[in-house]
Design a protein around this motif. Structure first.
Motif, PDB file in Angstrom:
ATOM      1  N   ARG A  68       0.878  -1.176   0.000  1.00 16.74           N
ATOM      2  CA  ARG A  68       0.000   0.000   0.000  1.00 16.74           C
ATOM      3  C   ARG A  68       0.908   1.216   0.000  1.00 16.74           C
ATOM      4  NH1 ARG A  68      -0.926   2.805   4.241  1.00 16.74           N
ATOM      5  NH2 ARG A  68      -2.595   4.299   4.353  1.00 16.74           N
ATOM      6  N   ILE A  69       0.657   2.149  -0.909  1.00 18.88           N
ATOM      7  CA  ILE A  69       1.506   3.336  -1.062  1.00 18.88           C
ATOM      8  C   ILE A  69       0.658   4.569  -0.782  1.00 18.88           C
ATOM      9  CG2 ILE A  69       2.933   4.652  -2.676  1.00 18.88           C
ATOM     10  CD1 ILE A  69       3.332   1.995  -4.229  1.00 18.88           C
ATOM     11  N   ALA A  70       1.168   5.440   0.111  1.00 16.78           N
ATOM     12  CA  ALA A  70       0.444   6.653   0.475  1.00 16.78           C
ATOM     13  C   ALA A  70       1.385   7.845   0.479  1.00 16.78           C
ATOM     14  CB  ALA A  70      -0.192   6.493   1.855  1.00 16.78           C
ATOM     15  N   ASP A  71       0.929   8.955  -0.062  1.00 13.36           N
ATOM     16  CA  ASP A  71       1.685  10.199   0.071  1.00 13.36           C
ATOM     17  C   ASP A  71       1.696  10.604   1.533  1.00 13.36           C
ATOM     18  OD1 ASP A  71       2.538  10.788  -2.540  1.00 13.36           O
ATOM     19  OD2 ASP A  71       0.638  11.736  -3.065  1.00 13.36           O
ATOM     20  N   GLY A  72       2.797  11.172   1.982  1.00 11.80           N
ATOM     21  CA  GLY A  72       2.909  11.672   3.346  1.00 11.80           C
ATOM     22  C   GLY A  72       3.588  10.685   4.272  1.00 11.80           C
ATOM     23  N   GLU A  73       3.811  11.145   5.487  1.00 10.69           N
ATOM     24  CA  GLU A  73       4.476  10.339   6.519  1.00 10.69           C
ATOM     25  C   GLU A  73       3.430   9.782   7.466  1.00 10.69           C
ATOM     26  OE1 GLU A  73       7.934  11.978   8.430  1.00 10.69           O
ATOM     27  OE2 GLU A  73       8.309  13.303   6.732  1.00 10.69           O
ATOM     28  N   GLU A  74       3.423   8.457   7.612  1.00 10.99           N
ATOM     29  CA  GLU A  74       2.543   7.807   8.571  1.00 10.99           C
ATOM     30  C   GLU A  74       3.396   7.308   9.735  1.00 10.99           C
ATOM     31  OE1 GLU A  74      -0.075   4.972   6.706  1.00 10.99           O
ATOM     32  OE2 GLU A  74      -0.649   6.394   5.154  1.00 10.99           O
ATOM     33  N   ASP A  75       2.777   7.121  10.864  1.00  8.22           N
ATOM     34  CA  ASP A  75       3.490   6.715  12.081  1.00  8.22           C
ATOM     35  C   ASP A  75       4.078   5.315  11.966  1.00  8.22           C
ATOM     36  OD1 ASP A  75       2.872   9.081  13.364  1.00  8.22           O
ATOM     37  OD2 ASP A  75       1.060   8.277  14.291  1.00  8.22           O
ATOM     38  N   GLY A  76       5.214   5.114  12.624  1.00  5.82           N
ATOM     39  CA  GLY A  76       5.771   3.800  12.843  1.00  5.82           C
ATOM     40  C   GLY A  76       6.571   3.134  11.750  1.00  5.82           C
ATOM     41  N   PRO A  77       7.247   3.881  10.860  1.00  3.93           N
ATOM     42  CA  PRO A  77       8.059   3.173   9.868  1.00  3.93           C
ATOM     43  C   PRO A  77       9.254   2.491  10.536  1.00  3.93           C
ATOM     44  CG  PRO A  77       8.519   5.512   9.736  1.00  3.93           C
ATOM     45  CD  PRO A  77       7.381   5.328  10.717  1.00  3.93           C
ATOM     46  N   ARG A  78       9.546   1.258  10.126  1.00  2.00           N
ATOM     47  CA  ARG A  78      10.712   0.541  10.661  1.00  2.00           C
ATOM     48  C   ARG A  78      11.964   0.891   9.878  1.00  2.00           C
ATOM     49  NH1 ARG A  78       9.371  -5.535  11.645  1.00  2.00           N
ATOM     50  NH2 ARG A  78      11.411  -5.341  12.569  1.00  2.00           N
ATOM     51  N   ILE A  79      11.752   1.347   8.641  1.00  2.00           N
ATOM     52  CA  ILE A  79      12.873   1.747   7.777  1.00  2.00           C
ATOM     53  C   ILE A  79      12.568   3.135   7.247  1.00  2.00           C
ATOM     54  CG2 ILE A  79      14.096   1.261   5.609  1.00  2.00           C
ATOM     55  CD1 ILE A  79      13.387  -1.710   6.062  1.00  2.00           C
ATOM     56  N   ARG A  80      13.596   3.985   7.220  1.00  2.00           N
ATOM     57  CA  ARG A  80      13.466   5.332   6.665  1.00  2.00           C
ATOM     58  C   ARG A  80      14.529   5.501   5.595  1.00  2.00           C
ATOM     59  NH1 ARG A  80      12.344   5.593  11.971  1.00  2.00           N
ATOM     60  NH2 ARG A  80      10.522   6.770  12.626  1.00  2.00           N
ATOM     61  N   ILE A  81      14.087   5.904   4.414  1.00  2.00           N
ATOM     62  CA  ILE A  81      15.010   6.180   3.317  1.00  2.00           C
ATOM     63  C   ILE A  81      14.926   7.675   3.061  1.00  2.00           C
ATOM     64  CG2 ILE A  81      15.533   5.761   0.882  1.00  2.00           C
ATOM     65  CD1 ILE A  81      14.105   2.989   1.294  1.00  2.00           C
TER      66      ILE A  81
END
Length: 109
Positions: A68-81
């Motif tokens: 699932r792909i969404a514009d914007g930042e959602e809570d709880g990413p385990r990886i950040r690029i």
């Protein structure tokens, strides 16, 4: 196993940024190959991709062989690029086999 359709690579409503569309296309391209499909089936979790120079951000949620792909930042990413948009877009042109190269190897750079 048939290739992944774009319906298995879902864009959330109102997601239309160039970064989100490029990531969707790259995932679909890689999922056309058996190695890419297998890798996608093993991925799970949330990933944030943010272009520091443009402020564009996209959240990817992997699970069950779908994304699932969404514009914007959602809570709880385990990886950040994080990086410049051009560098991130260059990454979308790489084939993904499921193996992540070592960060300090030539392939990882």
């Amino acid at each position: 196993m048939p290739p992944h359709s774009l319906s298995e690579i879902e864009l959330t409503e109102k997601t239309s940024s160039a970064l989100a569309l490029a990531l969707r296309a790259a995932i679909a391209r890689n999922a056309e190959r058996p190695e890419g499909r297998e890798a996608l089936s093993r991925l799970s979790g949330r990933v944030l991709v943010r272009a520091e120079d443009t402020g564009a951000a996209v959240t990817l949620d992997f699970g069950g062989g779908q994304v699932r792909i969404a514009d914007g930042e959602e809570d709880g990413p385990r990886i950040r690029i994080l990086g410049d948009e051009d560098a991130i877009l260059a990454l979308t042109r790489l084939r993904f086999s499921g193996r992540v190269p070592g960060v300090w190897s030539a392939a990882g750079r």
